[in-house]
Every structure is written in C-alpha cells, then in structure tokens.
Write a protein that holds these residues in place. Sequence first.
Motif, PDB file in Angstrom:
ATOM      1  N   GLU A   1     -29.587 -12.479  11.025  1.00 28.04           N
ATOM      2  CA  GLU A   1     -28.132 -12.625  11.134  1.00 28.04           C
ATOM      3  C   GLU A   1     -27.479 -11.374  10.566  1.00 28.04           C
ATOM      4  O   GLU A   1     -27.847 -10.904   9.496  1.00 28.04           O
ATOM      5  N   ARG A   2     -26.511 -10.832  11.274  1.00 29.50           N
ATOM      6  CA  ARG A   2     -26.011  -9.497  10.969  1.00 29.50           C
ATOM      7  C   ARG A   2     -25.428  -9.377   9.566  1.00 29.50           C
ATOM      8  O   ARG A   2     -25.777  -8.457   8.815  1.00 29.50           O
TER       9      ARG A   2
ATOM     10  N   GLY B   1     -23.882 -16.454  15.188  1.00 34.46           N
ATOM     11  CA  GLY B   1     -23.213 -15.200  14.910  1.00 34.46           C
ATOM     12  C   GLY B   1     -24.006 -14.018  15.413  1.00 34.46           C
ATOM     13  O   GLY B   1     -25.146 -14.160  15.883  1.00 34.46           O
ATOM     14  N   PRO B   2     -23.431 -12.818  15.312  1.00 33.27           N
ATOM     15  CA  PRO B   2     -24.103 -11.618  15.812  1.00 33.27           C
ATOM     16  C   PRO B   2     -25.445 -11.398  15.110  1.00 33.27           C
ATOM     17  O   PRO B   2     -25.598 -11.669  13.921  1.00 33.27           O
TER      18      PRO B   2
ATOM     19  N   GLU C   1     -28.928  -3.927  20.705  1.00 33.76           N
ATOM     20  CA  GLU C   1     -27.604  -3.721  21.302  1.00 33.76           C
ATOM     21  C   GLU C   1     -27.420  -2.241  21.646  1.00 33.76           C
ATOM     22  O   GLU C   1     -27.806  -1.363  20.871  1.00 33.76           O
TER      23      GLU C   1
ATOM     24  N   GLY D   1     -27.679  -2.984  15.664  1.00 33.64           N
ATOM     25  CA  GLY D   1     -27.121  -4.187  16.240  1.00 33.64           C
ATOM     26  C   GLY D   1     -28.085  -4.820  17.227  1.00 33.64           C
ATOM     27  O   GLY D   1     -28.902  -4.140  17.848  1.00 33.64           O
ATOM     28  N   SER D   2     -27.984  -6.149  17.350  1.00 32.82           N
ATOM     29  CA  SER D   2     -28.792  -6.873  18.324  1.00 32.82           C
ATOM     30  C   SER D   2     -27.873  -7.567  19.320  1.00 32.82           C
ATOM     31  O   SER D   2     -26.803  -8.064  18.958  1.00 32.82           O
ATOM     32  N   SER D   3     -28.317  -7.613  20.561  1.00 30.79           N
ATOM     33  CA  SER D   3     -27.583  -8.320  21.604  1.00 30.79           C
ATOM     34  C   SER D   3     -27.883  -9.814  21.582  1.00 30.79           C
ATOM     35  O   SER D   3     -27.295 -10.584  22.347  1.00 30.79           O
TER      36      SER D   3
ATOM     37  N   THR E   1     -27.954 -13.541  19.751  1.00 31.87           N
ATOM     38  CA  THR E   1     -27.192 -14.312  18.772  1.00 31.87           C
ATOM     39  C   THR E   1     -28.133 -15.047  17.829  1.00 31.87           C
ATOM     40  O   THR E   1     -29.092 -15.685  18.263  1.00 31.87           O
TER      41      THR E   1
END
Length: 221
Positions: free
Chosen positions: A78-79, A99-100, A143, A165-167, A169
């Motif tokens: 989780e970001r 969440g992202p 991402e 970042g990851s695309s 969730t």
Amino acid sequence: MIRLAVIMLLIGGMAGCAGLPPPLPDDARNAPAVATIYVVEYGWHTDIVLPMRPVTGPLTRFRSIFPDAEVITFGFGERQYMQIEHVGFGDMLRAVLPGPGIIMVTAMRAPPMNGKDYAEVAALAVSQPQLDRLSDFVWDALEKTPDDRLVHIKDGPFPGRVFYGSSTTYSGGYTCNTWTAEALDSAGLAVGASGVLFAYQVMDRVNAIAARPAHMQAGGS
C-alpha cells in the motif's frame, strides 16, 4: 502486526478469486530451467527476487538503473503505508482499505540468504518462458507516465532501494502476498493466488513447489 492480521482476517471475505493466467504452452512447460528466482519472506511480507542477467523485455530497464545488481527484489504494498517509518494502529486500519499501490525495488549484489537478508528464502528453478512471463507481470504492475517512464515515488533509506508507483490497487483483500502469488501463477508455477492474504500461505505453497525436481516445477506437474 497481530492486530493487523486480525483486521485482515475480518475483511478476508473481500478477497475475490484471482483470474487464472493462460496456461503455458507445451513447449514452454518442457523448456529447460535457465535461472533461479527467489521468494523471500520477512514478517508479514513477501517479495519476489529476479536475476537480472537472463531477464528480457522491458524489465531490463532496471539494468541501467542498477548496473551493479545481480538480483533485484520487487515487493508490492500500500503506497502510504510502505513509506511510513513508524507504523501506528491507525496506519494499519487505513492500509486495509482500497488504495494506490507501490512497488519497493531493492538492488542486491548477491542472491538473498536465509537469516541474513530475510527470515525465509525459497529458490525456484524457472525456464526462459517462465521468467519472461514473470518479468512481464512485474513490469505491468509498475505505474508508467504517458511517455512510458516509471513513476518514481521516493528513494529508500539506503542506496539501491527505490519506491515506484504501482498500477495495481492494494486492499485488505489483495495484499502484497496475493500479488506475489499471482506473479508466480503468471509464470505457470501454479501457486494458487485465490484466497492468499498472508506470507505463510505463500511460503507454504512455494516451498511445496521448490521441493520438486526442477523439471517438475512448472504448472504444478
């Protein structure tokens, strides 16, 4: 961490069935092993470790980012949670909500070792087609900007660790361990991601595969 596990158990019903990846073609299933990948566990978290020399496709971009790395670990999370230095109970509660996502990337000059780098390390022999599928899964989870650049979130606490970042969730029903299991499934290793939330579930299934001869690890055969 016990409280986090309890929360995640309570919302475990949120977890959906993971889609099955397309089966490996017969020639890919019968291809010889060319590399060793690793699944590592520490606490409640699991990462995938890939050898960079035999990797093909877009994931080779990391060779230029980390030119001295023999292996690179990729871990989903989780970001916001993954960036917190001192985690509180409120952070745990927020982390189980959708969440992202984020991918923690760590460059290493040698393969991981039990007890030194991680609590548990499992090694799996993979063919080139399996490694290609796994590399594509990891790449797709990262991402990208419209001009195909990786989304850099922040540098880690030491050289060689970077957060991207990851695309994908993150949620209490789709954890870092679900992601690890899905990645391995994508390579035809038949871990079975459906219902996986916790690290021990991943490691139990991975260790069962690792105990087989190398030529029998693909597809659960």
